[in-house]
Design a protein around this motif. Structure first.
Motif, PDB file in Angstrom:
ATOM      1  N   ARG A 139       0.840  -1.194   0.000  1.00 62.13           N
ATOM      2  CA  ARG A 139       0.000   0.000   0.000  1.00 62.13           C
ATOM      3  C   ARG A 139       0.878   1.248   0.000  1.00 62.13           C
ATOM      4  N   GLY A 140       0.391   2.296  -0.673  1.00 63.99           N
ATOM      5  CA  GLY A 140       1.096   3.569  -0.708  1.00 63.99           C
ATOM      6  C   GLY A 140       2.370   3.520  -1.535  1.00 63.99           C
ATOM      7  N   LEU A 189      -6.839   2.222   6.329  1.00 62.11           N
ATOM      8  CA  LEU A 189      -5.512   2.531   6.864  1.00 62.11           C
ATOM      9  C   LEU A 189      -4.442   2.292   5.806  1.00 62.11           C
ATOM     10  N   GLY A 190      -4.682   1.315   4.929  1.00 65.50           N
ATOM     11  CA  GLY A 190      -3.766   1.122   3.816  1.00 65.50           C
ATOM     12  C   GLY A 190      -3.685   2.349   2.936  1.00 65.50           C
ATOM     13  N   GLY A 191      -4.782   3.112   2.868  1.00 64.12           N
ATOM     14  CA  GLY A 191      -4.806   4.332   2.074  1.00 64.12           C
ATOM     15  C   GLY A 191      -3.973   5.461   2.654  1.00 64.12           C
ATOM     16  N   VAL A 192      -3.607   5.355   3.936  1.00 65.88           N
ATOM     17  CA  VAL A 192      -2.739   6.363   4.568  1.00 65.88           C
ATOM     18  C   VAL A 192      -1.432   5.717   5.014  1.00 65.88           C
ATOM     19  N   ASP A 234     -10.999   0.764  11.365  1.00 59.84           N
ATOM     20  CA  ASP A 234     -10.193   1.038  10.174  1.00 59.84           C
ATOM     21  C   ASP A 234     -10.512   2.394   9.553  1.00 59.84           C
ATOM     22  N   GLN A 235     -11.737   2.606   9.144  1.00 61.51           N
ATOM     23  CA  GLN A 235     -12.094   3.862   8.483  1.00 61.51           C
ATOM     24  C   GLN A 235     -11.962   5.066   9.412  1.00 61.51           C
ATOM     25  N   ILE A 269      -6.435  10.568  10.747  1.00 63.12           N
ATOM     26  CA  ILE A 269      -5.147  10.988  10.186  1.00 63.12           C
ATOM     27  C   ILE A 269      -5.358  12.007   9.070  1.00 63.12           C
ATOM     28  N   LYS A 270      -6.260  11.701   8.152  1.00 61.80           N
ATOM     29  CA  LYS A 270      -6.507  12.609   7.016  1.00 61.80           C
ATOM     30  C   LYS A 270      -7.079  13.947   7.486  1.00 61.80           C
TER      31      LYS A 270
END
Length: 479
Positions: A114-115, A128-131, A353-354, A360-361
């Protein structure tokens, strides 16, 4: 001399010493305040801080690192085989698996990069994989305790022995208050996945207590329904004006008592009563989410408007750090998966998770992530050997203190990296071990505090969050 006269003389000496100490303390505090106002002192830090605030997401019950963060793809070849004795090496186990054969249970979940960093994370954590590029995953954390109660107490207070001051209390004591209308340290207990009602341990106030520190430093627990803080509202027929008059009178009486007795806890009482009065106005505004835009609520997920949900508490945590609350601790229970782990951990991951990714975002888009340290983890890890019915898609795991994973974000921590490594079974640490006291020392360091200097005299010992053993700041993960 008559015994009563001896007692009175001794009591007068005690009062004199108390007054002297308080007088010196007041002088020092006034001097420090003048320095801060003049811009010549950096609050009460030992060195410049990278972070101002902490949000601690505590997963009570201990998440399985094997199913979330510590991928072991070759372990599938060992399914249903005994764990080699050379790996377990006679390690202490719980009473639940003592004397039983240790049979390997690989994770049924897939991992993917991820990332930009290519950090590999479980399918259970898509948000969380998205961040991932903001996360630092420590895979080599270890602890001394093998059962929940002492392990949670150790993580939150630095000691397995109850009665010590919690991390949030130490930060409040060491750094002081940033917001005069809200507590330094707030605790939010979250509802957990409705299908995970089995084997859930209680939470206890000592995890956010002040221990031997003055009681004003303890965490304030917010309630999910009714008054956010107990007895926040005035009784029927009592106006805010009449409450203020009552407080003024009580404060005068307490100040008279303070002058006579010299007990610093009386000063704490005065300060807390005044804080409670201010909170009657500040807390309702803080917890009112009606002004949050729809796209923000959507970012935290469908549970964000549900009272007591982890999603709502993450959103509240963002609102608190916006208002300079020093330390916010969210507890999410239900992670103790001795049986039926695959089904239960899906629900738990859905809960956190979300919202954790949104936190964070959200902080990042508001320019707050760099000065807010987020910590996510539980009290220990889970074993590579299984419990209960053992199938490829149905297994449980026992307690494992020897190695487990946590992640950090923001607050001067490098993103998009992993630190530490475990063996092919996620059973032993191969390199870069990090003890709980090292993690706590690192958290203090990011807020400008030297763990060896932050102390409080109690029972003949200069008490510290990290205890008497050496603790190391994990500098390799810091910017």
């Amino acid at each position: 001399m008559h015994p009563i006269e001896q007692f009175q003389q001794l009591d007068n000496r005690r009062r004199f010493l108390r007054r002297s100490a308080m007088g010196l303390g007041s002088t020092a505090a006034a001097s420090l305040l003048a320095q801060v106002q003049a811009g010549t002192a950096d609050a009460r830090t030992h060195f410049p801080a990278k972070a101002k605030r902490v949000i601690f997401l505590f997963m009570a019950g201990a998440p399985s690192q094997l199913d979330l963060f510590d991928e072991k793809p070759d372990l599938h070849r060992q399914f249903n085989k005994p764990l080699p004795a050379s790996v377990s090496n006679g390690q202490r186990v719980t009473a639940m698996t003592k004397g039983k054969e240790q049979i390997v249970a690989p994770s049924m979940f897939t991992f993917a990069p991820r990332g930009q960093s290519g950090m590999r994370m479980s399918e259970l954590l898509p948000h969380l994989g998205g961040v991932a590029d903001d996360l630092c995953i420590i895979k080599s954390l270890n602890t001394d305790a093998i059962n929940h109660d002492p392990a949670k107490t150790l993580f939150c207070t630095g000691s397995q022995i109850p009665g010590k001051a919690s991390l949030g209390a130490w930060l409040s004591y060491g750094l002081g208050r940033m917001n005069q209308n809200l507590p330094d340290f707030v605790v939010l207990n979250s509802a957990f996945w409705t299908g995970g009602t089995g084997n859930v341990q209680a939470l206890y106030s000592r995890l956010w207590g002040s221990g031997f520190l003055p009681s004003k430093h303890q965490g304030v627990s917010f309630q999910p329904s009714g008054d956010p803080v107990l007895f926040l509202s005035n009784p029927a027929g009592v106006t805010r004006e009449s409450r203020q008059k009552m407080l003024h009178l009580v404060t005068k009486l307490n100040q008279q008592h303070l002058a006579e007795a010299g007990d610093p806890e009386i000063q704490t009482t005065i300060a807390q009563q005044e804080m409670a009065f201010r909170m009657q106005a500040s807390v309702p505004e803080l917890t009112d989410l009606s002004g949050e835009p729809e796209h923000i609520l959507d970012m935290y997920g469908p549970e964000a408007t549900k009272s007591g949900s982890f999603a709502r508490n993450c959103l509240l945590a963002r609102r608190m750090v916006e208002r300079d609350v020093r330390f916010v601790q969210l507890f999410h229970r239900g992670w103790d998966h001795h049986v039926g782990l695959p089904k239960k951990i899906r629900g738990q991951a859905y809960d956190v998770d979300q919202p954790a990714a949104a936190l964070i975002k959200d902080l990042k888009q508001r320019g707050l992530l760099d000065e807010t340290l987020i910590v996510f983890g539980g009290e220990f890890g889970r074993t590579t050997y299984g419990q209960g019915q053992l199938q490829r898609d149905n297994y449980g795991r026992d307690h494992h203190p020897r190695c487990f994973s946590v992640w950090l974000a923001g607050g001067g921590v490098k993103g998009g990296m992993t630190y530490g490594e475990t063996d092919e079974y996620s059973y032993n640490i191969i390199n870069n071990p990090v003890h709980i006291r090292d993690l706590n020392a690192t958290i203090l360091h990011q807020l400008g505090l030297d763990n060896t200097k932050l102390s409080f005299p109690f029972r003949g010992l200069d008490q510290r969050l990290t205890g008497v053993e050496e603790a190391h700041v994990v500098k390799d993960i810091l910017t």
